[in-house]
Design an enzyme around this catalytic site. Sequence first.
Site, PDB file in Angstrom:
ATOM      1  CG  HIS A  31      -2.019  -1.137   0.991  1.00 42.00           C
ATOM      2  ND1 HIS A  31      -2.604  -1.801   2.022  1.00 42.00           N
ATOM      3  CD2 HIS A  31      -2.531  -1.686  -0.153  1.00 42.00           C
ATOM      4  CE1 HIS A  31      -3.451  -2.710   1.538  1.00 42.00           C
ATOM      5  NE2 HIS A  31      -3.417  -2.663   0.225  1.00 42.00           N
ATOM      6  CG  HIS A  83      -6.718 -10.558  -7.982  1.00 46.19           C
ATOM      7  ND1 HIS A  83      -6.099 -10.177  -9.147  1.00 46.19           N
ATOM      8  CD2 HIS A  83      -6.979 -11.886  -8.109  1.00 46.19           C
ATOM      9  CE1 HIS A  83      -5.990 -11.236  -9.951  1.00 46.19           C
ATOM     10  NE2 HIS A  83      -6.512 -12.281  -9.339  1.00 46.19           N
ATOM     11  CB  SER A 114      -5.600  -1.866  -3.051  1.00 45.18           C
ATOM     12  OG  SER A 114      -6.368  -3.019  -3.337  1.00 45.18           O
ATOM     13  CD  GLU A 155     -12.599 -10.276  -4.223  1.00 47.88           C
ATOM     14  OE1 GLU A 155     -11.502  -9.724  -4.202  1.00 47.88           O
ATOM     15  OE2 GLU A 155     -12.774 -11.491  -3.941  1.00 47.88           O
ATOM     16  CG  ASP A 168     -10.532 -14.564 -13.629  1.00 52.16           C
ATOM     17  OD1 ASP A 168      -9.979 -15.068 -12.649  1.00 52.16           O
ATOM     18  OD2 ASP A 168      -9.943 -14.323 -14.691  1.00 52.16           O
ATOM     19  CG  ASP A 173      -2.725  -7.691  -4.108  1.00 57.73           C
ATOM     20  OD1 ASP A 173      -1.824  -8.505  -3.819  1.00 57.73           O
ATOM     21  OD2 ASP A 173      -3.394  -7.081  -3.242  1.00 57.73           O
TER      22      ASP A 173
HETATM   23  N1  SAM Z   1      -5.831  -5.880  -3.419  1.00 61.32           N
HETATM   24  C1  SAM Z   1      -6.385  -6.045  -2.082  1.00 61.32           C
HETATM   25  C2  SAM Z   1      -5.742  -5.034  -1.154  1.00 61.32           C
HETATM   26  O1  SAM Z   1      -4.577  -4.680  -1.362  1.00 61.32           O
HETATM   27  O2  SAM Z   1      -6.423  -4.587  -0.235  1.00 61.32           O
HETATM   28  C3  SAM Z   1      -6.134  -7.420  -1.526  1.00 61.32           C
HETATM   29  C4  SAM Z   1      -6.489  -8.529  -2.434  1.00 61.32           C
HETATM   30  S1  SAM Z   1      -6.254 -10.133  -1.795  1.00 61.32           S
HETATM   31  C5  SAM Z   1      -4.536 -10.315  -1.791  1.00 61.32           C
HETATM   32  C6  SAM Z   1      -6.742 -11.113  -3.166  1.00 61.32           C
HETATM   33  C7  SAM Z   1      -8.230 -11.060  -3.469  1.00 61.32           C
HETATM   34  O3  SAM Z   1      -8.450 -11.704  -4.715  1.00 61.32           O
HETATM   35  C8  SAM Z   1      -9.111 -11.802  -2.466  1.00 61.32           C
HETATM   36  O4  SAM Z   1     -10.104 -10.938  -1.995  1.00 61.32           O
HETATM   37  C9  SAM Z   1      -9.740 -12.945  -3.280  1.00 61.32           C
HETATM   38  O5  SAM Z   1     -11.076 -13.210  -2.893  1.00 61.32           O
HETATM   39  C10 SAM Z   1      -9.680 -12.384  -4.674  1.00 61.32           C
HETATM   40  N2  SAM Z   1      -9.624 -13.355  -5.785  1.00 61.32           N
HETATM   41  C11 SAM Z   1      -9.160 -14.620  -5.796  1.00 61.32           C
HETATM   42  N3  SAM Z   1      -9.159 -15.104  -7.051  1.00 61.32           N
HETATM   43  C12 SAM Z   1      -9.616 -14.110  -7.847  1.00 61.32           C
HETATM   44  C13 SAM Z   1      -9.805 -13.973  -9.247  1.00 61.32           C
HETATM   45  N4  SAM Z   1      -9.531 -14.975 -10.082  1.00 61.32           N
HETATM   46  N5  SAM Z   1     -10.260 -12.797  -9.717  1.00 61.32           N
HETATM   47  C14 SAM Z   1     -10.544 -11.767  -8.883  1.00 61.32           C
HETATM   48  N6  SAM Z   1     -10.400 -11.843  -7.542  1.00 61.32           N
HETATM   49  C15 SAM Z   1      -9.928 -12.987  -7.039  1.00 61.32           C
END
Ligand code: SAM
Length: 283
Positions: free
Chosen positions: A18, A41, A105, A123, A148, A169
């Site tokens: 961040h 993500h 984020s 998400e 996705d 991410d």
């Molecule tokens: N970017 C966020 C932050 O910095 O606050 C944290 C994200 S966390 C590391 C990863 C997220 O990706 C989770 O909430 C998970 O549910 C989601 N996720 C998992 N597979 C995914 C996909 N194929 N596409 C989108 N989101 C996905």
Amino acid sequence: MNYRHGYHAGSFTDAFKHVILVSLIKSLLHKDTAICYLDTHAGAGYYDLLAEAAQKSKEFETGIAKIAHEKDPPSLIKQYLSCVQRINTRLSGSTISSLRYYPGSPSIMRYFLRAQDHMILTELHPQEYQVLKSDFAGNKHTSIHLLDGYQGLKAFLPPKERRGLILIDPPYERPNELAYITSILPSVLKRFATGVYAIWYPIKDRPTIDHFWRALRENIKQPTLVTELSIYPENSPLHLNGCGMAIINPPWQLDKQILDYLPWLWKVLSIHKQGQYQVLQLN
Ligand code: SAM
């Protein structure tokens, strides 16, 4: 999908990611022209550090809890801390002295983006998506999709603004996800060659990262910077030892800016001065 970011919110890896994100957006906002921020993500947008998940892991004690106690942080870190303060004020009326909420984020970017800018969040977890959707309800500069993230790269790039910051991410639950990312980057960059891409990655051992760097060098023509922070020795099998961010098309002098605060961050976060930090131009 087992991963829930609530266990990891505010950890040293979140803090590193961040802070770099704040650096990136500050650099991009030097120009008045609109930008698009795409978060592939996105997570839930914010996390309650008193909730069961955070209390069980206590990972926030490795990151935000340490930084928040420091007396005179570098100015970029102060700006990151003000995002944490703002979400606490908004959600509970308290300040950072009683740290309860941690911004994800999307919430951090929300504090920086201007009226002309646009945020796209994808998400895939239905519950995280719902929290995100209600937190951003009525925010007309943000669009949120239960989708996705890799599909999102196809669906939303290039952005109509033609200037963009893309955060990739993922939770790295899929086998070989780093290799997957480097394999799709050439086609993503073909769609939007001038975007600034920030790819967060975990560091468990050095050989995996060397492999990732080699693939970035081979697959990508654009300038690429990597920056890393480890708080344990890099090949320790016991922990997540560190993390990094690969930044494609980094803004001018980003490396110098990062070096203004990264040594401080490592000193505060490292466990008994183990691990290391680095900033390196890959391509
Ligand atoms: N970017 C966020 C932050 O910095 O606050 C944290 C994200 S966390 C590391 C990863 C997220 O990706 C989770 O909430 C998970 O549910 C989601 N996720 C998992 N597979 C995914 C996909 N194929 N596409 C989108 N989101 C996905």
